[in-house]
Each structure stands twice: as structure tokens, then as C-alpha cells.
Design a protein around this motif. Structure first.
Motif, PDB file in Angstrom:
ATOM      1  N   ASN A   1       1.105  -1.019  -0.020  1.00  0.00           N
ATOM      2  CA  ASN A   1       0.010   0.105   0.102  1.00  0.00           C
ATOM      3  C   ASN A   1       0.812   1.172  -0.111  1.00  0.00           C
ATOM      4  OD1 ASN A   1      -0.298   1.847   2.402  1.00  0.00           O
ATOM      5  ND2 ASN A   1      -2.296   2.016   1.358  1.00  0.00           N
TER       6      ASN A   1
ATOM      7  N   TYR B   1      -1.002  -0.457  -4.327  1.00  0.00           N
ATOM      8  CA  TYR B   1      -2.578  -0.115  -4.295  1.00  0.00           C
ATOM      9  C   TYR B   1      -2.783   1.206  -3.160  1.00  0.00           C
ATOM     10  CZ  TYR B   1      -3.399  -5.094  -5.098  1.00  0.00           C
ATOM     11  OH  TYR B   1      -3.675  -6.088  -5.999  1.00  0.00           O
TER      12      TYR B   1
ATOM     13  N   TRP C   1      -4.031   3.816  -1.190  1.00  0.00           N
ATOM     14  CA  TRP C   1      -5.234   4.346  -0.170  1.00  0.00           C
ATOM     15  C   TRP C   1      -4.574   5.140   1.186  1.00  0.00           C
ATOM     16  CZ3 TRP C   1      -4.901  -1.146  -0.425  1.00  0.00           C
ATOM     17  CH2 TRP C   1      -4.598  -1.849   0.771  1.00  0.00           C
TER      18      TRP C   1
ATOM     19  N   GLY D   1      -9.602  -1.066   0.315  1.00  0.00           N
ATOM     20  CA  GLY D   1      -8.316  -1.360  -0.122  1.00  0.00           C
ATOM     21  C   GLY D   1      -8.126  -2.758   0.041  1.00  0.00           C
TER      22      GLY D   1
ATOM     23  N   LYS E   1      -9.835  -5.077  -2.119  1.00  0.00           N
ATOM     24  CA  LYS E   1      -9.316  -5.133  -3.428  1.00  0.00           C
ATOM     25  C   LYS E   1      -8.167  -6.114  -3.411  1.00  0.00           C
ATOM     26  CE  LYS E   1      -8.183  -3.898  -7.770  1.00  0.00           C
ATOM     27  NZ  LYS E   1      -8.980  -4.544  -8.820  1.00  0.00           N
ATOM     28  N   VAL E   2      -7.273  -6.052  -2.451  1.00  0.00           N
ATOM     29  CA  VAL E   2      -6.306  -7.175  -2.316  1.00  0.00           C
ATOM     30  C   VAL E   2      -6.676  -8.485  -2.333  1.00  0.00           C
ATOM     31  CG1 VAL E   2      -4.116  -7.752  -0.914  1.00  0.00           C
ATOM     32  CG2 VAL E   2      -4.651  -5.180  -1.466  1.00  0.00           C
TER      33      VAL E   2
ATOM     34  N   ASP F   1      -7.805  -9.708  -5.657  1.00  0.00           N
ATOM     35  CA  ASP F   1      -6.930  -9.907  -6.531  1.00  0.00           C
ATOM     36  C   ASP F   1      -6.123 -10.839  -6.229  1.00  0.00           C
ATOM     37  OD1 ASP F   1      -7.932  -7.606  -7.921  1.00  0.00           O
ATOM     38  OD2 ASP F   1      -6.175  -6.423  -7.377  1.00  0.00           O
TER      39      ASP F   1
END
Length: 241
Positions: A32, A52, A54, A65, A68-69, A72
Motif C-alpha cells: 500500500n 495499491y 489508499w 483497499g 481489493k487486495v 486480486d
């Protein structure tokens, strides 16, 4: 693919070294970052680790966030809370904005990042929470009342949460680096480093980011399963407890 590890503030300095070391150890790593998109893109190109964006001071951003990780890469099993900022100044000149910015990122950020992944770790009966505190959270530092308070709070967070996670196979530990040769420290005038900092470090040098990264890799491992609620100091002997 190895267990998924997420490193906050992971595109530069200590965070970048941690991310690279975890990947070399076989983990699937994500990082991040808060704002430097150029540095994040360069990091991803060089190391093949997705980044990523945020703000860890926002709970909603951390929820989105981390989701999303997970979408993915899979469930987050190792979380390294490394993101941090400074707003240094003597206390009589410190503003509420200076105080709140540091507390919200360096302390509340641990809650914001850990809370969204905690339930999944409990369900899977495995997890590693590793937070990067600081020598100044242990001994205090003039001109850093906000930073020292936040980093000391990180240690209380670690000790309390470790007791909740222990029966569920989750370890919670902290690392307190001393002065490390990051870009931020290297901006300090060489005269100050050589005359005011290094003389107080018994090993006679600054630490390297990779030395902190090796501590993280160990605490993330299965071999460290009996270590929880601990604070690992890595400061060259500058402060001993």
C-alpha cells in the motif's frame, strides 16, 4: 503461490525492503502507498509487486483497499503495519493538525488496517500482524511528542491484541527500529549524523532497511508461532530494555 502478505507504506524505505524480503521468502506480496504514484510505479516495475493506493488514516479506505487486495490475490494472512508520517515540532508550537495527522496515521492506522482482516484470520486460525513502531515510542524524543505517543500506542495495541489472537493461531508483534539509513534519515546533515546520532549507537553505524526486513520475515514465519505480544528492538544497542 505463498501466503498473501500486505505491507503498508511499502514502496519506499523500510517498507520496500520488507516487501522485497517477503517476496524472496516465497510470499505473495502486495504493498500500500499513500501518495507518491511515481515511486509506487517504479517499485512495481522493478520488483513485480502490485501497489495499491489508499490512506491508512481512513477506515473506509482501508476496508475498500484490503477488499481489493483479497479479490486480486487471496486472503491476507500477513499484515505489516509500516505506514507512518512525522510532523515534528516542539510541543509548545505543535498544532492540533500536527497531532491529529500523526496519531491518525501512525496509531489509528493500525486499527483501520487490522480490523478488516482480523475476522478472516480468526476464521482461518492463522495470521501474523507485525507493526513497525520506533525506538522513540520506547524512550520518547524531544520534538516528537505526537510521534512518540503514537508509536508507544502501537506497543499497547500489540500487547492487548496478541492476547485476543493467541487462541486463534494469530500472532501480534512489533518491531522498534532505531536510526535506519533510509532516505528520510539521509536527509539529516552528515555532521549531525556523525556527531550527534552515531556516537549514541554502540555498534557505531546506522541500521539498514534490510535488517528490519529480516526481522519481519522471521516473525511472519511458522517458526515464530510461539512469539506473540513481543517487541523486537533493532537499534544497534542505542536503547536497551
Amino acid at each position: 503461490m505463498g501466503r498473501v502478505a500486505l505491507v503498508t507504506g511499502g514502496t519506499r524505505g523500510i517498507g520496500a525492503a520488507i516487501a522485497v524480503a517477503l517476496k524472496a521468502a516465497g510470499y505473495t506480496v502486495a504493498v500500500n502507498y499513500a501518495g507518491n504514484e511515481e515511486a509506487a510505479a517504479a517499485f512495481t516495475r522493478e520488483h513485480g509487486i502490485p501497489a495499491y493506493k489508499w490512506d491508512v488514516s481512513s477506515y473506509e479506505a482501508c476496508e475498500a483497499g484490503t477488499a481489493k487486495v483479497v479479490a486480486d490475490l487471496g486472503p491476507i494472512e500477513i499484515l505489516v503495519n509500516n505506514a507512518g508520517i512525522t510532523r515534528d515540532g516542539m510541543f509548545h508550537k505543535m498544532t492540533p493538525a500536527d497531532w491529529n495527522a500523526v496519531i491518525n496515521t501512525n496509531l489509528t492506522g493500525l486499527f483501520n488496517m487490522t480490523h478488516p482482516v482480523w475476522g478472516g484470520m480468526r476464521d482461518r486460525s492463522f495470521g501474523r500482524i507485525i507493526s513497525i513502531s520506533s525506538i522513540n515510542g520506547q524512550k520518547g524524543q524531544m520534538g516528537q511528542v505526537n510521534y512518540s505517543a503514537a508509536k508507544a500506542g502501537d506497543l499497547g495495541f500489540t500487547k492487548a491484541l496478541a492476547q485476543e489472537g493467541a487462541a486463534k493461531g494469530i500472532t501480534v508483534n512489533a518491531i522498534c527500529p532505531g536510526y535506519i539509513a533510509t532516505d528520510m534519515v539521509k536527509k539529516v546533515p552528515e555532521k549531525v549524523i556523525n556527531e550527534r546520532i552515531i556516537p549514541h549507537i554502540p555498534v557505531g553505524r546506522l541500521g539498514e532497511p534490510e535488517e528490519i526486513a529480516r526481522c519481519v520475515v522471521f516473525l511472519a514465519s511458522d517458526e515464530a508461532g510461539f512469539i506473540t505480544g513481543s517487541t523486537l528492538t533493532a537499534n544497534g544497542g542505542q536503547y536497551m530494555i
